[in-house]
Scaffold this motif. Structure first.
Motif, PDB file in Angstrom:
ATOM      1  N   SER A  86      -1.212  -3.335   4.204  1.00  0.00           N
ATOM      2  CA  SER A  86      -0.656  -2.239   4.988  1.00  0.00           C
ATOM      3  C   SER A  86       0.744  -2.611   5.441  1.00  0.00           C
ATOM      4  O   SER A  86       1.169  -3.770   5.332  1.00  0.00           O
ATOM      5  CB  SER A  86      -1.534  -1.974   6.215  1.00  0.00           C
ATOM      6  OG  SER A  86      -1.458  -3.079   7.111  1.00  0.00           O
ATOM      7  N   VAL A 122      -3.489  -6.062  -1.497  1.00  0.00           N
ATOM      8  CA  VAL A 122      -2.803  -4.832  -1.106  1.00  0.00           C
ATOM      9  C   VAL A 122      -2.699  -4.825   0.417  1.00  0.00           C
ATOM     10  O   VAL A 122      -3.723  -4.862   1.108  1.00  0.00           O
ATOM     11  CB  VAL A 122      -3.556  -3.589  -1.607  1.00  0.00           C
ATOM     12  CG1 VAL A 122      -2.852  -2.319  -1.146  1.00  0.00           C
ATOM     13  CG2 VAL A 122      -3.687  -3.619  -3.126  1.00  0.00           C
ATOM     14  N   HIS A 140       0.869  -1.175   0.000  1.00  0.00           N
ATOM     15  CA  HIS A 140       0.000   0.000   0.000  1.00  0.00           C
ATOM     16  C   HIS A 140       0.904   1.222   0.000  1.00  0.00           C
ATOM     17  O   HIS A 140       1.589   1.508   0.974  1.00  0.00           O
ATOM     18  CB  HIS A 140      -0.935   0.019   1.209  1.00  0.00           C
ATOM     19  CG  HIS A 140      -1.933   1.136   1.148  1.00  0.00           C
ATOM     20  ND1 HIS A 140      -1.646   2.401   1.606  1.00  0.00           N
ATOM     21  CD2 HIS A 140      -3.189   1.186   0.643  1.00  0.00           C
ATOM     22  CE1 HIS A 140      -2.694   3.185   1.402  1.00  0.00           C
ATOM     23  NE2 HIS A 140      -3.636   2.481   0.818  1.00  0.00           N
ATOM     24  N   PRO A 193      -2.020   1.875  -4.514  1.00  0.00           N
ATOM     25  CA  PRO A 193      -1.311   0.614  -4.453  1.00  0.00           C
ATOM     26  C   PRO A 193      -0.646   0.218  -5.758  1.00  0.00           C
ATOM     27  O   PRO A 193      -0.053  -0.840  -5.843  1.00  0.00           O
ATOM     28  CB  PRO A 193      -2.433  -0.375  -4.118  1.00  0.00           C
ATOM     29  CG  PRO A 193      -3.624   0.192  -4.835  1.00  0.00           C
ATOM     30  CD  PRO A 193      -3.464   1.703  -4.735  1.00  0.00           C
TER      31      PRO A 193
END
Length: 219
Positions: A57, A55, A19, A25
């Motif tokens: 974090s 995607v 991300h 992304p």
């Protein structure tokens, strides 16, 4: 550094998309900002597989790395530095990497993510450890690793940690395209991943007799 390509390489090799801190992304953002030379000629990488990858974090990326059998740490715990270049580091306080490896004996390879500059920091702060007979070995087929470490280590039988100088993920290292860096990382580091169920893959070493192996890379 926000423009280095480490997390994109990790994602390509371990099946996720970073991300991006700028809010998107997409690999196009990464290539335009972190690897401009690659973006002009190749555009995005990974094709349909990359498009289908989740995607993640930053926290989830770390979890994926750990689940795949890897550790990530800095050679230097704290320092004074003007700018972002390793050669400008002053008053460095190193992390106790030796103690970490002794605490986690499954670590079988140390990969230096900024190439020779990170390796040089490691050499500067761990000369006694490097000189310990049988503590380390170099990859026989990797010239950068041989050039940095071969004359500094003392070969001996036993469990040895391999030292590997990686293609630098720094945007300042523009000799290689993103794809060349990614393929080098896959061959030297991420091919040693374990699967999500914890079964050992290529990371397992003979001395560990089939247990879960791991690899550490240092920034």
């Amino acid at each position: 550094h926000r423009r280095n390509c480490f997390w994109w390489i990790a994602g390509d090799c371990l099946g996720f998309i970073r991300h991006h801190p700028e809010g998107g992304p997409t690999k196009e953002i990464h290539l335009l900002h972190a690897c401009p030379a690659a973006s002009r000629t190749t555009g995005t990488t990974g094709g349909a597989a990359a498009a289908a990858a989740p995607v993640l974090s930053y926290d989830d990326q770390l979890e994926r790395l750990l689940a795949s059998g890897f550790a990530l740490w800095d050679v230097v715990q704290s320092c004074r530095r003007k700018g972002s270049l390793d050669q400008d580091i002053k008053e460095a306080l190193p992390n106790d990497i030796r103690a970490f490896c002794e605490e986690h004996p499954s670590i079988s390879r140390i990969c230096f993510s900024s190439g020779g500059s990170t390796a040089d920091l490691f050499i500067r702060h761990h000369r006694d450890w490097l000189a310990t007979p049988g503590a380390f070995c170099c990859l026989a087929d990797d010239a950068p690793s041989q050039a940095r470490f071969q004359r500094r280590i003392t070969p001996a039988p036993g469990r040895r940690i391999e030292l590997c100088v990686m293609p630098s993920v720094s945007p300042a290292y523009a000799r290689l395209s993103y794809e060349e860096k990614r393929d080098g990382w896959k061959r030297l580091c991420f091919s040693r991943a374990v699967d999500m169920d914890g079964d050992a893959a290529a990371a397992t070493t003979k001395e560990e007799g089939g247990g879960r192996g791991s690899c550490e890379w240092l920034r």
